[in-house]
Design an enzyme around this catalytic site. Structure first.
Site, PDB file in Angstrom:
ATOM      1  N   ASP A   1      10.074  -6.883  -3.697  1.00  0.00           N
ATOM      2  CA  ASP A   1       8.579  -7.397  -2.802  1.00  0.00           C
ATOM      3  C   ASP A   1       8.535  -9.126  -2.960  1.00  0.00           C
ATOM      4  OD1 ASP A   1       5.748  -7.720  -1.892  1.00  0.00           O
ATOM      5  OD2 ASP A   1       6.075  -5.374  -1.804  1.00  0.00           O
TER       6      ASP A   1
ATOM      7  N   ASN B   1      19.612  -7.670   6.622  1.00  0.00           N
ATOM      8  CA  ASN B   1      19.999  -7.840   5.386  1.00  0.00           C
ATOM      9  C   ASN B   1      20.256  -6.509   4.602  1.00  0.00           C
ATOM     10  OD1 ASN B   1      20.625 -10.714   5.252  1.00  0.00           O
ATOM     11  ND2 ASN B   1      18.440 -11.032   5.078  1.00  0.00           N
TER      12      ASN B   1
ATOM     13  N   LYS C   1       9.426  -4.941  15.281  1.00  0.00           N
ATOM     14  CA  LYS C   1       9.773  -3.569  14.883  1.00  0.00           C
ATOM     15  C   LYS C   1      10.632  -2.807  15.709  1.00  0.00           C
ATOM     16  CE  LYS C   1       7.483  -2.628  10.907  1.00  0.00           C
ATOM     17  NZ  LYS C   1       8.030  -2.111   9.484  1.00  0.00           N
TER      18      LYS C   1
ATOM     19  N   GLY D   1      23.097  -4.504   6.313  1.00  0.00           N
ATOM     20  CA  GLY D   1      24.144  -4.951   5.665  1.00  0.00           C
ATOM     21  C   GLY D   1      24.600  -4.295   4.069  1.00  0.00           C
TER      22      GLY D   1
ATOM     23  N   PHE E   1       0.961  -1.170  -0.057  1.00  0.00           N
ATOM     24  CA  PHE E   1       0.034  -0.067  -0.018  1.00  0.00           C
ATOM     25  C   PHE E   1       0.841   1.212  -0.006  1.00  0.00           C
ATOM     26  CE2 PHE E   1      -2.015   2.794   3.509  1.00  0.00           C
ATOM     27  CZ  PHE E   1      -2.494   3.568   2.703  1.00  0.00           C
TER      28      PHE E   1
ATOM     29  N   TYR F   1       4.846  -8.281  15.701  1.00  0.00           N
ATOM     30  CA  TYR F   1       5.131  -7.211  14.994  1.00  0.00           C
ATOM     31  C   TYR F   1       5.779  -6.163  15.775  1.00  0.00           C
ATOM     32  CZ  TYR F   1       3.485  -3.120  12.249  1.00  0.00           C
ATOM     33  OH  TYR F   1       3.326  -2.086  11.369  1.00  0.00           O
TER      34      TYR F   1
END
Ligand code: NAD
Ligand code: UDP
Length: 312
Positions: free
Chosen positions: A33, A99, A149, A102, A13, A145
């Site tokens: 994605d 990732n 985060k 990095g 979105f 979640y």
């Protein structure tokens, strides 16, 4: 030279609006994605553009590409989606951060993390400034979640201190607009789809809990503003400080759609925050940013989108 910008979660979105904004402003955009919650439909209009490239990739895995800037948005964001496979949600936040950090370290690229107001949990301080450490359940259904985060924020600040990575961290509050997933269970999309289909609007609890809703165009202004400035690394709240109860939102959606759908009260989900409103003093002072789109105008755009895409 035109910067090459990587957007993880670019088919989602918010990511799709950001891809569009950056392509329009002359960036080379690399959209990454795995289509877990995003969709090719969100970016179909960009495919074939000379400055847009799409890679199907999961951020659990390292990525070797040559980019100058990274927006890290990959992560399911609605409670239904992120609780569907909670272990994956934490892995996406944590492994994705490792990732992408990095990659930023190797490329000396600036990297922005889309964090969330959920790092404040069910806040005991209102409105929430960035200095508030939060009130988060580490073992509940939202923890995958919230804690994912929070850990990503930790990694961002440690890569900054330890490796000099040029980070930006923003905490997004509830955002809405066209291209929300019609069945992701978030309140704005749920109410609009229910109202347009003539189904009851499902209010959890008594509807007195509050949220502050930011229109996606305003949010994208804030993301780009944060990425483009050199003085502040964050964390920085981005959201609309105008607060509404969920019941007020339901009534506004009924008014704007002209729907006769009834309200249906359902149990409040566990750990559902009672109140949420961003303190955006830092964004105002640093970026001169403040949301411009009123709820009524943003809802009208979103209603028109759902009417068209769902043929309602
Ligand atoms: P979204 O679900 O529409 O977008 C997330 C995108 O990430 C999707 O395209 C999805 O397919 C992709 N994705 C998920 N896991 C992935 C993985 N392992 N590898 C690669 N891609 C992956 O959600 P959104 O509302 O656009 O949210 C974007 C970001 O903003 C998220 O990080 C979210 O946590 C954050 N955020 C959103 C809100 C909001 O109100 N929308 C509020 C706070 C924070
Ligand atoms: N909510 C609701 N009805 C719905 C979906 C959500 O009353 O059909 C409530 C939910 O309990 C929460 C608020 O609306 O209090 C916002 O929910 P959402 O899932 O959009 O976002 P978040 O809880 O992550 O802020």
């Amino acid at each position: 030279m035109t910067p090459t910008t990587l957007i993880t979660g670019g088919a989602g979105f918010i990511g799709s609006h950001l891809c569009e904004r950056l392509v329009d402003s002359g960036h080379e955009v690399l959209c990454v994605d795995n289509f877990y919650t995003g969709s090719k439909d969100n970016i179909r209009h960009l495919v074939g553009h000379k400055r847009f490239e799409l890679i199907r990739h999961d951020v659990w895995l390292p990525l070797y590409v040559e980019v100058d800037r990274i927006y890290n948005l990959a992560c399911p964001a609605s409670p239904i989606h992120y609780q569907n496979d909670p272990v994956s949600t934490t892995k996406t936040s944590v492994l994705g951060a490792i990732n992408m950090l990095g990659l930023a370290k190797r490329r000396r690229a600036r990297i922005l993390q889309a964090s969330t107001s959920e790092v404040y949990g069910d806040p005991k301080l209102h409105p929430q400034p960035e200095s508030y450490w939060g009130h988060v359940n580490p073992i509940g259904p939202r923890s995958c979640y919230d804690e994912g985060k929070r850990c990503a924020e930790t990694l961002f600040f440690d890569y900054h201190r330890q490796n000099g990575v040029d980070i930006r961290v923003v905490r997004l509050f509830n955002t809405y607009g066209p291209r929300m997933h019609p069945r992701d269970g978030r309140v704005v999309s749920n109410f609009i789809v229910q109202a347009l289909s003539g189904e009851p609007l499902t209010l959890y609890g008594d509807g007195s809990q509050s949220r502050s809703f930011c229109y996606v165009d305003d949010l994208v202004d804030g993301l780009v503003g944060m990425m483009d400035q050199d003085s502040e690394i964050g964390p920085m709240n981005l959201g609309n400080p105008v607060e509404f109860t969920i019941r007020q939102l339901a009534e506004e959606v009924l008014r704007l759609t002209g729907s006769k759908s009834p309200l249906e009260f359902r149990p409040l989900p566990q750990d559902d925050p009672v109140q949420r409103q961003p303190d955006i003093s830092l964004a105002r002072a640093t970026l001169g940013w403040t949301p411009k789109v009123a709820l009524e105008d943003g809802l009208k755009e979103t209603i028109a989108y759902f009417r068209k895409t769902l043929a309602l």
